[in-house]
Design a protein around this motif. Sequence first.
Motif, PDB file in Angstrom:
ATOM      1  N   LEU A   1      44.663 187.965 114.028  1.00 60.67           N
ATOM      2  CA  LEU A   1      44.762 189.362 113.626  1.00 60.67           C
ATOM      3  C   LEU A   1      45.128 189.499 112.150  1.00 60.67           C
ATOM      4  O   LEU A   1      44.617 190.365 111.448  1.00 60.67           O
ATOM      5  N   GLU A   2      46.024 188.629 111.682  1.00 61.04           N
ATOM      6  CA  GLU A   2      46.445 188.699 110.277  1.00 61.04           C
ATOM      7  C   GLU A   2      45.320 188.329 109.324  1.00 61.04           C
ATOM      8  O   GLU A   2      45.361 188.692 108.144  1.00 61.04           O
ATOM      9  N   ALA A   3      44.308 187.620 109.844  1.00 56.64           N
ATOM     10  CA  ALA A   3      43.159 187.262 109.008  1.00 56.64           C
ATOM     11  C   ALA A   3      42.172 188.410 108.838  1.00 56.64           C
ATOM     12  O   ALA A   3      41.251 188.324 108.022  1.00 56.64           O
ATOM     13  N   GLU A   4      42.384 189.486 109.618  1.00 52.48           N
ATOM     14  CA  GLU A   4      41.492 190.639 109.545  1.00 52.48           C
ATOM     15  C   GLU A   4      42.036 191.648 108.526  1.00 52.48           C
ATOM     16  O   GLU A   4      43.153 192.140 108.680  1.00 52.48           O
TER      17      GLU A   4
ATOM     18  N   MET B   1      43.463 202.904 105.309  1.00 51.60           N
ATOM     19  CA  MET B   1      44.737 202.278 105.651  1.00 51.60           C
ATOM     20  C   MET B   1      44.549 201.308 106.812  1.00 51.60           C
ATOM     21  O   MET B   1      43.733 201.527 107.698  1.00 51.60           O
ATOM     22  N   ALA B   2      45.335 200.220 106.787  1.00 52.09           N
ATOM     23  CA  ALA B   2      45.247 199.213 107.842  1.00 52.09           C
ATOM     24  C   ALA B   2      45.781 199.769 109.155  1.00 52.09           C
ATOM     25  O   ALA B   2      46.669 200.626 109.181  1.00 52.09           O
ATOM     26  N   ILE B   3      45.237 199.252 110.253  1.00 52.52           N
ATOM     27  CA  ILE B   3      45.753 199.575 111.583  1.00 52.52           C
ATOM     28  C   ILE B   3      46.961 198.679 111.835  1.00 52.52           C
ATOM     29  O   ILE B   3      46.843 197.451 111.817  1.00 52.52           O
ATOM     30  N   ARG B   4      48.115 199.280 112.059  1.00 52.68           N
ATOM     31  CA  ARG B   4      49.344 198.516 112.260  1.00 52.68           C
ATOM     32  C   ARG B   4      49.485 198.157 113.742  1.00 52.68           C
ATOM     33  O   ARG B   4      49.371 199.009 114.618  1.00 52.68           O
TER      34      ARG B   4
ATOM     35  N   GLU C   1      47.167 195.035 110.280  1.00 56.62           N
ATOM     36  CA  GLU C   1      48.464 194.576 109.792  1.00 56.62           C
ATOM     37  C   GLU C   1      49.363 194.342 111.005  1.00 56.62           C
ATOM     38  O   GLU C   1      49.602 195.264 111.788  1.00 56.62           O
ATOM     39  N   VAL C   2      49.843 193.113 111.171  1.00 55.21           N
ATOM     40  CA  VAL C   2      50.743 192.796 112.277  1.00 55.21           C
ATOM     41  C   VAL C   2      52.155 193.172 111.853  1.00 55.21           C
ATOM     42  O   VAL C   2      52.773 192.514 111.013  1.00 55.21           O
ATOM     43  N   ALA C   3      52.684 194.239 112.441  1.00 57.46           N
ATOM     44  CA  ALA C   3      53.994 194.756 112.050  1.00 57.46           C
ATOM     45  C   ALA C   3      55.136 194.004 112.708  1.00 57.46           C
ATOM     46  O   ALA C   3      56.236 193.909 112.151  1.00 57.46           O
TER      47      ALA C   3
ATOM     48  N   PRO D   1      53.863 201.553 115.260  1.00 56.97           N
ATOM     49  CA  PRO D   1      52.517 201.010 115.028  1.00 56.97           C
ATOM     50  C   PRO D   1      51.439 201.978 115.507  1.00 56.97           C
ATOM     51  O   PRO D   1      51.718 202.973 116.188  1.00 56.97           O
ATOM     52  N   ASP D   2      50.209 201.638 115.177  1.00 53.75           N
ATOM     53  CA  ASP D   2      49.064 202.389 115.690  1.00 53.75           C
ATOM     54  C   ASP D   2      48.639 201.866 117.056  1.00 53.75           C
ATOM     55  O   ASP D   2      48.175 202.631 117.901  1.00 53.75           O
ATOM     56  N   VAL D   3      48.797 200.546 117.249  1.00 55.77           N
ATOM     57  CA  VAL D   3      48.313 199.899 118.472  1.00 55.77           C
ATOM     58  C   VAL D   3      49.285 198.808 118.898  1.00 55.77           C
ATOM     59  O   VAL D   3      49.852 198.094 118.057  1.00 55.77           O
TER      60      VAL D   3
END
Length: 221
Positions: A22-25, A1-4, A29-31, A49-51
């Motif tokens: 960040l969105e290119a990674e 799962m993506a890191i939000r 996921e940029v929430a 979010p996660d971070v």
Amino acid sequence: MAIRVVLADDHYLVREGVRGMLEAEPELEVAAVCEDLDSLLGAVDAERPDVVVTDIRMPPGNTDEGIQAAERLRETHPEVGVVVLSQYATPSYALALLQRGSAGRAYLLKERVEDVEQLVAAIRTVAGGGSVIDPKVVDALVAENARSGDSPLNELTPRERDVLREMAEGKNNAAIAESLVLSERSVEKVIHSIFLKLGLTWETAVHRRVKAVILYLAESD
């Protein structure tokens, strides 16, 4: 799962530039994106979010809102990691961020944003509960304390200082060995020597090692 991730910076061009990176990674996921402390805290409540990646200074006060956010989230959302981006290598800011614990916290200079791999690595580290301190901040801490004639830091060899900086970046022994072209066994011996000279007990977790070193340096200031 993506890191939000929730991103906060009051400068539009910086905010959008970092968001684009960040969105290119694929692992991120940029929430949400925010421009002040209140909207940041609201976005964390809404998005879970996660971070959080935040500038150190934002409205309403443009002082240390990034650190304030990290402290509030420690109470309201302790599972959320925080990466504080700052243009200041001033040790006091990093120490303020870590004074209640280093787990899930990172302090990076904004110049690191130019290297997206470093920023992503910091996000990944704090998402896993680890810590990252910009090596320039560690250099400043060491320099401040080394000016004291009776500081145990004066007993560290150049190799031990190199390893100390690598530790503060959140690297494990294998990564330190690769960076400094040493064997893992040699790294273990150097770290053990550092802790002995600084009067610190052995710590196995990376974030505890960083916390121990930073706290020692703060107390010796």
